[in-house]
Scaffold this motif. Sequence first.
Motif, short mmCIF file in Angstrom:
data_model
loop_
_atom_site.label_atom_id
_atom_site.label_comp_id
_atom_site.label_asym_id
_atom_site.label_seq_id
_atom_site.Cartn_x
_atom_site.Cartn_y
_atom_site.Cartn_z
N GLY A 1 109.43 20.57 66.62
CA GLY A 1 109.68 21.88 67.02
C GLY A 1 110.12 22.15 67.84
O GLY A 1 111.09 20.98 68.31
N PRO A 2 110.37 23.15 67.93
CA PRO A 2 111.59 23.56 69.21
C PRO A 2 111.73 22.60 70.39
O PRO A 2 112.08 22.27 71.25
CB PRO A 2 111.21 25.01 69.98
N ASP A 3 109.95 22.68 71.15
CA ASP A 3 109.04 22.07 72.17
C ASP A 3 109.73 20.23 72.48
O ASP A 3 109.20 19.60 73.72
CB ASP A 3 108.68 22.47 72.91
N GLY A 4 110.19 19.65 71.15
CA GLY A 4 110.59 18.22 70.86
C GLY A 4 108.84 17.46 71.29
O GLY A 4 109.30 16.22 70.87
N TRP A 5 107.82 18.30 70.41
CA TRP A 5 106.71 17.70 69.79
C TRP A 5 106.82 17.86 68.57
O TRP A 5 106.95 18.85 67.80
CB TRP A 5 105.54 18.10 70.96
N CYS A 6 106.10 16.58 68.18
CA CYS A 6 105.57 16.80 66.24
C CYS A 6 104.41 18.09 65.90
O CYS A 6 103.40 18.48 66.92
CB CYS A 6 104.79 16.07 65.70
N ALA B 1 99.88 15.45 71.54
CA ALA B 1 99.72 14.38 71.58
C ALA B 1 100.80 13.46 71.89
O ALA B 1 101.38 12.79 72.56
CB ALA B 1 98.14 13.77 70.71
N ILE B 2 101.82 13.95 71.16
CA ILE B 2 102.67 12.96 70.40
C ILE B 2 104.70 13.43 70.49
O ILE B 2 104.06 14.54 70.32
CB ILE B 2 101.94 12.90 69.88
N VAL B 3 104.85 12.51 71.23
CA VAL B 3 106.42 13.46 70.83
C VAL B 3 107.36 12.47 70.16
O VAL B 3 106.49 12.09 69.40
CB VAL B 3 107.15 12.65 72.20
#
Length: 85
Positions: free
Chosen positions: A39-44, A50-52
């Motif tokens: 995603g744009p924020d660095g998260w899946c 829960a997970i980067v």
Amino acid sequence: MPEPLDFGGQTPPIDPPADCVSPLIWRLARRLYADHQPGPDGWCLNCRPAIVYPCVARQLADFGLAVAVRPATAGPHVANKGHHW
């Protein structure tokens, strides 16, 4: 462990390539790849929050795509301690 495939910034094709040795693994890994994007924020997007990224599922997808196009190496299994059945 095989290195992840380089698709030149493109997503891997849905249909397995002509040199694919395991089309089923390709299709399963490709679906996992599609489901687990950053995603744009660095998260899946699928595992959020829960997970980067890259999450474990995306790492497995990359591994599965690489395994699907490379033939398995021959040799005795490590757990059989040299026994040939």
